[in-house]
Design a protein around this motif. Structure first.
Motif, PDB file in Angstrom:
ATOM      1  N   LEU A   1       0.764  -1.058   0.079  1.00  0.00           N
ATOM      2  CA  LEU A   1      -0.044  -0.206   0.001  1.00  0.00           C
ATOM      3  C   LEU A   1       0.719   1.311   0.172  1.00  0.00           C
ATOM      4  O   LEU A   1       0.653   2.263  -0.688  1.00  0.00           O
ATOM      5  N   ILE A   2       1.994   1.326   1.022  1.00  0.00           N
ATOM      6  CA  ILE A   2       2.775   2.571   0.901  1.00  0.00           C
ATOM      7  C   ILE A   2       3.431   2.756  -0.394  1.00  0.00           C
ATOM      8  O   ILE A   2       3.814   3.891  -0.573  1.00  0.00           O
ATOM      9  N   THR A   3       4.000   1.603  -1.128  1.00  0.00           N
ATOM     10  CA  THR A   3       4.571   1.631  -2.015  1.00  0.00           C
ATOM     11  C   THR A   3       3.761   2.271  -3.209  1.00  0.00           C
ATOM     12  O   THR A   3       4.100   3.182  -4.129  1.00  0.00           O
ATOM     13  N   ALA A   4       2.247   1.931  -3.343  1.00  0.00           N
ATOM     14  CA  ALA A   4       1.425   2.542  -4.439  1.00  0.00           C
ATOM     15  C   ALA A   4       1.295   3.927  -4.143  1.00  0.00           C
ATOM     16  O   ALA A   4       1.020   4.713  -4.962  1.00  0.00           O
ATOM     17  N   GLN A   5       1.170   4.264  -2.685  1.00  0.00           N
ATOM     18  CA  GLN A   5       1.045   5.783  -2.197  1.00  0.00           C
ATOM     19  C   GLN A   5       2.138   6.492  -2.782  1.00  0.00           C
ATOM     20  O   GLN A   5       2.193   7.530  -3.244  1.00  0.00           O
ATOM     21  N   ASN A   6       3.254   6.018  -2.585  1.00  0.00           N
ATOM     22  CA  ASN A   6       4.700   6.757  -2.870  1.00  0.00           C
ATOM     23  C   ASN A   6       4.704   6.845  -4.493  1.00  0.00           C
ATOM     24  O   ASN A   6       5.054   8.050  -4.810  1.00  0.00           O
ATOM     25  N   ASP A   7       4.335   6.119  -5.145  1.00  0.00           N
ATOM     26  CA  ASP A   7       4.480   6.180  -6.670  1.00  0.00           C
ATOM     27  C   ASP A   7       3.340   7.146  -7.081  1.00  0.00           C
ATOM     28  O   ASP A   7       3.537   8.189  -7.847  1.00  0.00           O
ATOM     29  N   LEU A   8       2.125   7.270  -6.491  1.00  0.00           N
ATOM     30  CA  LEU A   8       1.097   8.036  -6.749  1.00  0.00           C
ATOM     31  C   LEU A   8       1.477   9.669  -6.433  1.00  0.00           C
ATOM     32  O   LEU A   8       1.445  10.587  -7.144  1.00  0.00           O
ATOM     33  N   VAL A   9       2.373   9.813  -5.225  1.00  0.00           N
ATOM     34  CA  VAL A   9       2.756  10.988  -5.151  1.00  0.00           C
ATOM     35  C   VAL A   9       3.873  11.625  -5.849  1.00  0.00           C
ATOM     36  O   VAL A   9       3.961  12.632  -6.174  1.00  0.00           O
ATOM     37  N   ASN A  10       4.702  10.516  -6.246  1.00  0.00           N
ATOM     38  CA  ASN A  10       5.669  10.941  -6.952  1.00  0.00           C
ATOM     39  C   ASN A  10       5.086  11.572  -8.512  1.00  0.00           C
ATOM     40  O   ASN A  10       5.692  12.390  -9.121  1.00  0.00           O
ATOM     41  N   ALA A  11       4.294  10.589  -8.849  1.00  0.00           N
ATOM     42  CA  ALA A  11       3.636  10.854 -10.241  1.00  0.00           C
ATOM     43  C   ALA A  11       2.808  12.012 -10.338  1.00  0.00           C
ATOM     44  O   ALA A  11       2.887  13.105 -11.269  1.00  0.00           O
ATOM     45  N   GLU A  12       2.049  12.502  -9.458  1.00  0.00           N
ATOM     46  CA  GLU A  12       1.424  13.782  -9.225  1.00  0.00           C
ATOM     47  C   GLU A  12       2.171  15.246  -9.073  1.00  0.00           C
ATOM     48  O   GLU A  12       2.115  16.057  -9.788  1.00  0.00           O
ATOM     49  N   GLU A  13       3.469  15.003  -8.282  1.00  0.00           N
ATOM     50  CA  GLU A  13       4.417  16.024  -8.153  1.00  0.00           C
ATOM     51  C   GLU A  13       4.928  16.192  -9.576  1.00  0.00           C
ATOM     52  O   GLU A  13       5.432  17.387  -9.904  1.00  0.00           O
ATOM     53  N   THR A  14       5.532  15.168 -10.298  1.00  0.00           N
ATOM     54  CA  THR A  14       6.160  15.274 -11.281  1.00  0.00           C
ATOM     55  C   THR A  14       5.161  15.740 -12.494  1.00  0.00           C
ATOM     56  O   THR A  14       5.837  16.629 -13.295  1.00  0.00           O
ATOM     57  N   LEU A  15       4.083  15.421 -12.484  1.00  0.00           N
ATOM     58  CA  LEU A  15       3.190  16.148 -13.473  1.00  0.00           C
ATOM     59  C   LEU A  15       3.042  17.624 -13.285  1.00  0.00           C
ATOM     60  O   LEU A  15       3.111  18.320 -14.168  1.00  0.00           O
ATOM     61  N   ALA A  16       2.844  17.848 -11.904  1.00  0.00           N
ATOM     62  CA  ALA A  16       2.530  19.427 -11.863  1.00  0.00           C
ATOM     63  C   ALA A  16       3.861  20.209 -12.096  1.00  0.00           C
ATOM     64  O   ALA A  16       3.910  21.302 -12.720  1.00  0.00           O
ATOM     65  N   GLN A  17       4.913  19.597 -11.796  1.00  0.00           N
ATOM     66  CA  GLN A  17       6.044  20.199 -12.222  1.00  0.00           C
ATOM     67  C   GLN A  17       6.374  20.558 -13.703  1.00  0.00           C
ATOM     68  O   GLN A  17       6.706  21.619 -14.217  1.00  0.00           O
ATOM     69  N   SER A  18       5.874  19.285 -14.586  1.00  0.00           N
ATOM     70  CA  SER A  18       6.115  19.457 -15.881  1.00  0.00           C
ATOM     71  C   SER A  18       5.035  20.421 -16.409  1.00  0.00           C
ATOM     72  O   SER A  18       5.345  21.225 -17.475  1.00  0.00           O
ATOM     73  N   ASN A  19       3.828  20.521 -15.958  1.00  0.00           N
ATOM     74  CA  ASN A  19       2.881  21.589 -16.178  1.00  0.00           C
ATOM     75  C   ASN A  19       3.388  23.083 -16.308  1.00  0.00           C
ATOM     76  O   ASN A  19       3.318  23.994 -16.942  1.00  0.00           O
ATOM     77  N   GLN A  20       4.440  23.384 -14.968  1.00  0.00           N
ATOM     78  CA  GLN A  20       4.901  24.670 -14.625  1.00  0.00           C
ATOM     79  C   GLN A  20       6.066  24.822 -15.838  1.00  0.00           C
ATOM     80  O   GLN A  20       6.123  25.835 -16.376  1.00  0.00           O
ATOM     81  N   VAL A  21       6.764  23.792 -15.966  1.00  0.00           N
ATOM     82  CA  VAL A  21       7.834  23.743 -17.107  1.00  0.00           C
ATOM     83  C   VAL A  21       7.399  24.076 -18.537  1.00  0.00           C
ATOM     84  O   VAL A  21       7.981  24.881 -19.332  1.00  0.00           O
ATOM     85  N   LEU A  22       6.323  23.587 -18.844  1.00  0.00           N
ATOM     86  CA  LEU A  22       5.578  23.421 -20.240  1.00  0.00           C
ATOM     87  C   LEU A  22       5.281  25.065 -20.356  1.00  0.00           C
ATOM     88  O   LEU A  22       5.464  25.577 -21.329  1.00  0.00           O
ATOM     89  N   ALA A  23       4.556  25.475 -19.407  1.00  0.00           N
ATOM     90  CA  ALA A  23       3.924  27.228 -19.540  1.00  0.00           C
ATOM     91  C   ALA A  23       5.125  27.762 -19.762  1.00  0.00           C
ATOM     92  O   ALA A  23       4.937  28.724 -20.293  1.00  0.00           O
ATOM     93  N   SER A  24       6.269  27.605 -18.971  1.00  0.00           N
ATOM     94  CA  SER A  24       7.334  28.632 -18.946  1.00  0.00           C
ATOM     95  C   SER A  24       8.076  28.508 -20.371  1.00  0.00           C
ATOM     96  O   SER A  24       8.260  29.334 -20.863  1.00  0.00           O
ATOM     97  N   ASN A  25       8.130  27.324 -20.868  1.00  0.00           N
ATOM     98  CA  ASN A  25       8.791  26.991 -22.165  1.00  0.00           C
ATOM     99  C   ASN A  25       7.744  27.716 -23.232  1.00  0.00           C
ATOM    100  O   ASN A  25       8.762  28.219 -24.126  1.00  0.00           O
ATOM    101  N   GLN A  26       6.844  27.715 -23.143  1.00  0.00           N
ATOM    102  CA  GLN A  26       5.859  28.419 -24.302  1.00  0.00           C
ATOM    103  C   GLN A  26       6.318  29.709 -24.223  1.00  0.00           C
ATOM    104  O   GLN A  26       6.482  30.381 -25.200  1.00  0.00           O
ATOM    105  N   VAL A  27       6.295  30.465 -22.929  1.00  0.00           N
ATOM    106  CA  VAL A  27       6.675  31.973 -22.952  1.00  0.00           C
ATOM    107  C   VAL A  27       8.023  31.922 -23.507  1.00  0.00           C
ATOM    108  O   VAL A  27       8.302  32.954 -24.446  1.00  0.00           O
ATOM    109  N   THR A  28       9.100  31.275 -23.232  1.00  0.00           N
ATOM    110  CA  THR A  28      10.340  31.390 -23.709  1.00  0.00           C
ATOM    111  C   THR A  28      10.307  31.237 -25.248  1.00  0.00           C
ATOM    112  O   THR A  28      10.932  32.112 -26.026  1.00  0.00           O
ATOM    113  N   LEU A  29       9.429  30.427 -25.942  1.00  0.00           N
ATOM    114  CA  LEU A  29       9.441  30.527 -27.397  1.00  0.00           C
ATOM    115  C   LEU A  29       8.777  31.552 -28.013  1.00  0.00           C
ATOM    116  O   LEU A  29       9.486  32.154 -29.016  1.00  0.00           O
TER     117      LEU A  29
END
Length: 495
Positions: free
Chosen positions: A436-464
């Motif tokens: 259970l805790i392994t599945a929860q860790n995987d979900l936490v990492n996936a949510e945080e990584t996706l949120a960070q990617s959303n920020q990077v993607l928005a910033s990259n569009q401005v750079t373009l």
């Protein structure tokens, strides 16, 4: 991928070497022409060949962002400084143009004493020492330089090109201000989204901890399981200050960009909870339109034109300067006497000034001007290549981050499914708490990584968009800030 074009380079080299020919001869060099008119990294699924609009930030369809960018384009302090520099460049051009007209000087003196004319006249008439009295002397001097060798005309050309370079520099400031204002806004929204994701994950981890504590009381979990659950909860809680700090930093930056103190945070940006997203593929145009849009390319070309004109200014010093001078004056011991023809004097005629035969100074100035122009030409080529590199890099980063973001979203969905299954199976007793805790860790990492990617993607569009050079074509005019008179405290407008 860059095909070298020798024609413009040879033409400029000939102009630099043949600096002894006085007169305008500058021809703008063409940017290095790539083999293809389209960008190498332009993926059809991500970008289109349509020209990007001047107000590209409106593609996000976010009225709050539109208002903030317009506020920044009027009140940003760096942009106000650029407007003041532009006003100074206009003054320098006006000063150069004044050389086309005669210079005039009016003088008038009123003195008391004995003039040299009185002393000389009394000596001729053997009258002894004259008595002191009033003495008046008005005069008018006129001087006009014949611009036979183009020194004045080329000075004007240099100042005009420099003015256009400063205008392009102001346009570059507009691009930067619009881009960084947009970036600060989307970053504030993105960090708020990351913080909200962390809060949701914290709530999930807290629920897991509470469940584990109940399981411990019922004998279905161990103290180690509770410790692991509390550790996971604490780790998620530790990320909250980081996201909030990054969000506040973006809000402070946004306030300063719009001309306000950091504490005057935009309410619209403060309330934003998700970065704005484009609903269409990015319009990027083609390479030749990029060169026309990029202010730094225009600035480099205009600075080159100014420095080439200065070669002719230096070359003109090899030749004589011919000036037509005229003066008229009167002198008398009484005001009515100033109108007497006997007291009137005048002079008129040409004057020649020529540093000859020693022309070492002029030759040295020509060599210096040629070197500066050669450096400007190399800088122009470097700026063109940098514009291409900026755009290709921004296109590559945006395309790759889009693909990464899509993959991360799919991974997050799978992690959510896996965690939901693990939680049900743990409650049924079919899997261990470790699963259970392994599945929860995987979900936490996936949510945080996706949120960070959303920020990077928005910033990259401005750079373009910044790399594409848009945002200056329809910007409102900016007035140079007034000067404060330190003695009276009043403002002095700068025009």
């Amino acid at each position: 991928m860059i095909a070298r074009r020798a024609g413009p380079a040879l033409a400029l080299a000939a102009a630099l070497v043949g600096g002894c020919t006085v007169g305008p001869r500058y021809s703008p060099p063409a940017p290095p022409a790539p083999a293809s008119p389209t960008f190498v990294a332009a993926a059809p699924s991500v970008v289109s060949a349509d020209q990007p609009p001047a107000d590209w930030w409106r593609l996000y369809d976010t009225p709050a962002l539109d208002d903030l960018v317009q506020q920044a384009l009027v009140h940003n302090k760096s942009l106000l400084a650029a407007a003041a520099n532009l006003a100074a460049a206009r003054g320098a051009l006006s000063l150069a143009r004044a050389g086309l007209y005669p210079s005039t000087t009016i003088s008038a003196t009123a003195q008391y004493g004995v003039s040299p004319d009185q002393v000389f006249g009394n000596e001729l008439l053997n009258k002894g020492t004259p008595s002191p009295g009033p003495y008046y002397s008005p005069g008018l001097d006129v001087s006009y330089e014949l611009d036979l060798f183009g020194r004045i005309r080329q000075t004007i050309a240099a100042r005009k090109a420099n003015l256009e370079a400063v205008q392009a520099e102001e346009d570059a400031t507009r691009v930067s201000v619009a881009g960084e204002t947009t970036r600060a806004f989307v970053n504030a929204c993105a960090y708020a989204a990351e913080r909200d994701v962390a809060n949701n994950l914290l709530a999930l981890a807290t629920e897991t901890t509470e469940t584990t504590v109940r399981e411990l009381r019922d004998g279905g979990a161990s103290p180690l399981d509770v410790a692991r659950a509390r550790e996971q909860e604490a780790q998620i809680r530790a990320t909250l200050p980081t996201y909030e700090g990054q969000r506040r930093t973006a809000l402070f930056q946004l306030a300063v960009l719009t001309g306000d103190p950091p504490e005057m945070i935009s309410k619209a940006a403060d309330d934003c909870r998700a970065p704005p997203k484009l609903t269409q593929v990015l319009p990027v145009g083609d390479i030749q339109s990029l060169f026309k849009r990029r202010p730094d390319v225009r600035e480099a070309e205009r600075q080159l034109a100014s420095n080439v004109a200065l070669i002719d200014v230096a070359t003109a010093d090899l030749y004589p300067t011919i000036t037509l001078n005229g003066s008229v004056s009167s002198a008398a011991s009484s005001l009515p006497g100033l109108g007497a023809l006997s007291n009137l004097s005048y002079l008129a005629g040409p004057a020649l000034s020529w540093s000859f035969p020693n022309t070492l100074t002029a030759q040295a100035e020509i060599r210096e001007a040629k070197g500066t122009a050669s450096a400007s030409y190399a800088n122009f080529q470097a700026v063109v290549l940098q514009a291409l590199q900026d755009t290709e890099t921004a296109l590559t980063d945006d395309t790759n981050e889009l693909a990464r973001n899509a993959a991360l979203a799919a991974a997050r969905d799978q992690s959510q499914t896996a965690f939901d299954l693990a939680r049900r199976q743990y409650r049924d007793g079919s899997i261990s708490y470790l699963n259970l805790i392994t599945a929860q860790n995987d979900l936490v990492n996936a949510e945080e990584t996706l949120a960070q990617s959303n920020q990077v993607l928005a910033s990259n569009q401005v750079t373009l968009f910044k790399a594409l050079g848009g945002g200056w074509e329809q910007a409102p005019p900016v007035t140079a800030p007034p000067i404060i008179d330190g003695r009276s405290g009043k403002t002095i407008p700068v025009r």
